[in-house]
Design an enzyme around this catalytic site. Sequence first.
Site, PDB file in Angstrom:
ATOM      1  N   HIS A   1       0.750  -1.390   0.049  1.00  0.00           N
ATOM      2  CA  HIS A   1      -0.038   0.135   0.036  1.00  0.00           C
ATOM      3  C   HIS A   1       0.827   1.328   0.041  1.00  0.00           C
ATOM      4  O   HIS A   1       0.237   2.445  -0.091  1.00  0.00           O
ATOM      5  CB  HIS A   1      -1.100  -0.052   1.199  1.00  0.00           C
TER       6      HIS A   1
HETATM    7  C1  UD1 Z   1      -1.991   5.294   5.885  1.00  0.00           C
HETATM    8  C2  UD1 Z   1      -0.663   5.533   6.723  1.00  0.00           C
HETATM    9  C3  UD1 Z   1       0.343   4.443   6.508  1.00  0.00           C
HETATM   10  C4  UD1 Z   1      -0.115   3.430   7.144  1.00  0.00           C
HETATM   11  C5  UD1 Z   1      -1.549   2.880   6.340  1.00  0.00           C
HETATM   12  C6  UD1 Z   1      -2.130   1.637   6.959  1.00  0.00           C
HETATM   13  C7  UD1 Z   1      -0.164   7.897   6.396  1.00  0.00           C
HETATM   14  C8  UD1 Z   1       0.638   9.277   5.660  1.00  0.00           C
HETATM   15  N1  UD1 Z   1      -0.136   6.871   5.841  1.00  0.00           N
HETATM   16  O1  UD1 Z   1      -1.704   4.985   4.699  1.00  0.00           O
HETATM   17  O2  UD1 Z   1       1.637   4.923   7.270  1.00  0.00           O
HETATM   18  O3  UD1 Z   1       0.828   2.212   6.905  1.00  0.00           O
HETATM   19  O4  UD1 Z   1      -2.304   4.081   6.544  1.00  0.00           O
HETATM   20  O5  UD1 Z   1      -3.150   1.241   6.181  1.00  0.00           O
HETATM   21  O6  UD1 Z   1      -0.610   8.383   7.521  1.00  0.00           O
HETATM   22  N2  UD1 Z   1      -8.877   4.857   1.317  1.00  0.00           N
HETATM   23  C9  UD1 Z   1     -10.241   4.489   1.147  1.00  0.00           C
HETATM   24  N3  UD1 Z   1     -10.630   4.118   2.325  1.00  0.00           N
HETATM   25  C10 UD1 Z   1     -10.129   4.249   3.635  1.00  0.00           C
HETATM   26  C11 UD1 Z   1      -8.927   4.805   3.723  1.00  0.00           C
HETATM   27  C12 UD1 Z   1      -8.301   5.061   2.458  1.00  0.00           C
HETATM   28  O7  UD1 Z   1     -10.724   4.228   0.161  1.00  0.00           O
HETATM   29  O8  UD1 Z   1     -10.853   4.076   4.636  1.00  0.00           O
HETATM   30  C13 UD1 Z   1      -8.131   5.315   0.220  1.00  0.00           C
HETATM   31  C14 UD1 Z   1      -8.327   6.688  -0.366  1.00  0.00           C
HETATM   32  O9  UD1 Z   1      -8.395   6.785  -1.637  1.00  0.00           O
HETATM   33  C15 UD1 Z   1      -6.958   7.662   0.299  1.00  0.00           C
HETATM   34  C16 UD1 Z   1      -6.180   6.562  -0.024  1.00  0.00           C
HETATM   35  O10 UD1 Z   1      -6.665   5.392   0.321  1.00  0.00           O
HETATM   36  O11 UD1 Z   1      -6.698   8.636  -0.713  1.00  0.00           O
HETATM   37  C17 UD1 Z   1      -4.768   6.417   1.203  1.00  0.00           C
HETATM   38  O12 UD1 Z   1      -5.275   6.539   2.447  1.00  0.00           O
HETATM   39  P1  UD1 Z   1      -4.434   7.286   3.344  1.00  0.00           P
HETATM   40  O13 UD1 Z   1      -4.877   7.391   4.903  1.00  0.00           O
HETATM   41  O14 UD1 Z   1      -3.825   8.845   2.661  1.00  0.00           O
HETATM   42  O15 UD1 Z   1      -3.155   6.420   3.224  1.00  0.00           O
HETATM   43  P2  UD1 Z   1      -2.935   4.996   3.287  1.00  0.00           P
HETATM   44  O16 UD1 Z   1      -2.290   4.674   2.174  1.00  0.00           O
HETATM   45  O17 UD1 Z   1      -4.140   4.379   3.990  1.00  0.00           O
END
Ligand code: UD1
Length: 358
Positions: free
Chosen positions: A206
């Site tokens: 991820h």
């Molecule tokens: C985040 C953390 C990472 C951790 C990971 C665990 C930061 C910078 N990153 O990364 O350190 O290892 O969580 O999972 O804090 N999205 C959804 N549904 C959700 C959450 C996210 O669809 O419930 C999608 C969205 O498109 C979003 C993308 O995933 O833009 C990324 O989510 P984000 O929270 O920015 O980062 P993670 O990749 O989850």
Amino acid sequence: MRIIYVVGTRPNFVKTAPVIGALRERDPTGRHVIVHTGQHYDRLMSEVFLEELGVPAPDHMLEVGSGSHAAQTARTMERLEPVLADERPDLVMVPGDVNSTLAAALTAVKMGVPVAHIESGLRSFDMTMPEEVNRIVADRFAQWLFLHSPEAVTNLRHEGIAEERMHMVGNTMIDTLVALEERFRTAGTAARLGVAPGSYALVTLHRPALVDGPLLAETVAQLTALAQQMPVVFPVHPRTRKMMEGVGADHPGLLLTDPLGYLDFLSLLTDAGAVLTDSGGIQEETTYLGVPCFTLRDNTERPVTLTSGTNTLLGLDPAAIARIPVLLAERDGPPSAAPPLWDGRAAQRIADVLLATQ
Ligand code: UD1
């Protein structure tokens, strides 16, 4: 004590659940307030975890959602500030290294509220990782730094952190794993997915460095090739799912699933023949479980998993996936034991430290 626990993402829930449980039990007359920032918000990334971990419903939902780093951090700070003003806690507890951790630590310190940081002192020495920035800030401002590995002490000493702020308590993520052990060992998730225990590779990916650019297509191609030799089970993070849509929908031989609940995931992890990941926590869980782990990154903030665990750094290089069958065949002897204090009692040690300050 009046404690606010700020959680926002899947790994945060796993690291904080035992600490909330231990402190509620040991300080029943205290006020224990759970704030969910909403950084993760899909049911499969959030509620399912809180339910399985037995975490009470959050007292405050900030619903910050996704966004740029600045937007996500700023929204969290803006929405947390009035909660801290109302609740007037004695301390704010933050786990790990995600944007919610950074935002909560900054908000609290600016309001003069002491911060406690779970999983303190880890360093990848790679400032291009957002998590590295987040953990440095949290550690700099925390009054209580709760550590789980020897290199954390060295890292914090180099940064001039005073010894009296550091507390070697062990690994709260392993507390959760130990608490769920009986349940996940009998969950039989591999059989339900139609793969034999010990036969398959379990994959999670991820991180932006891997999934947000051209490396993702190359990785999927390599996984498809690996699937000729062993079944490949791949629960797909929402971020990766979105990016994979751009790579094309056809992934022959790969068993793709939605994100899994924690019991199903731990069941698959413990029964895996090999694990391929770019996650931090999974490097630790495989070390505890003695399952071979291959990490698709150039570095790790968790070197104890390389020196006393089952982890191998493959580099940020999809071509290295092809080496996994050979590396597996070359492995010899039983894996070494879990690092000290990865024993299921870390949260109790955190409670000991905090309650002794009363
Ligand atoms: C985040 C953390 C990472 C951790 C990971 C665990 C930061 C910078 N990153 O990364 O350190 O290892 O969580 O999972 O804090 N999205 C959804 N549904 C959700 C959450 C996210 O669809 O419930 C999608 C969205 O498109 C979003 C993308 O995933 O833009 C990324 O989510 P984000 O929270 O920015 O980062 P993670 O990749 O989850």
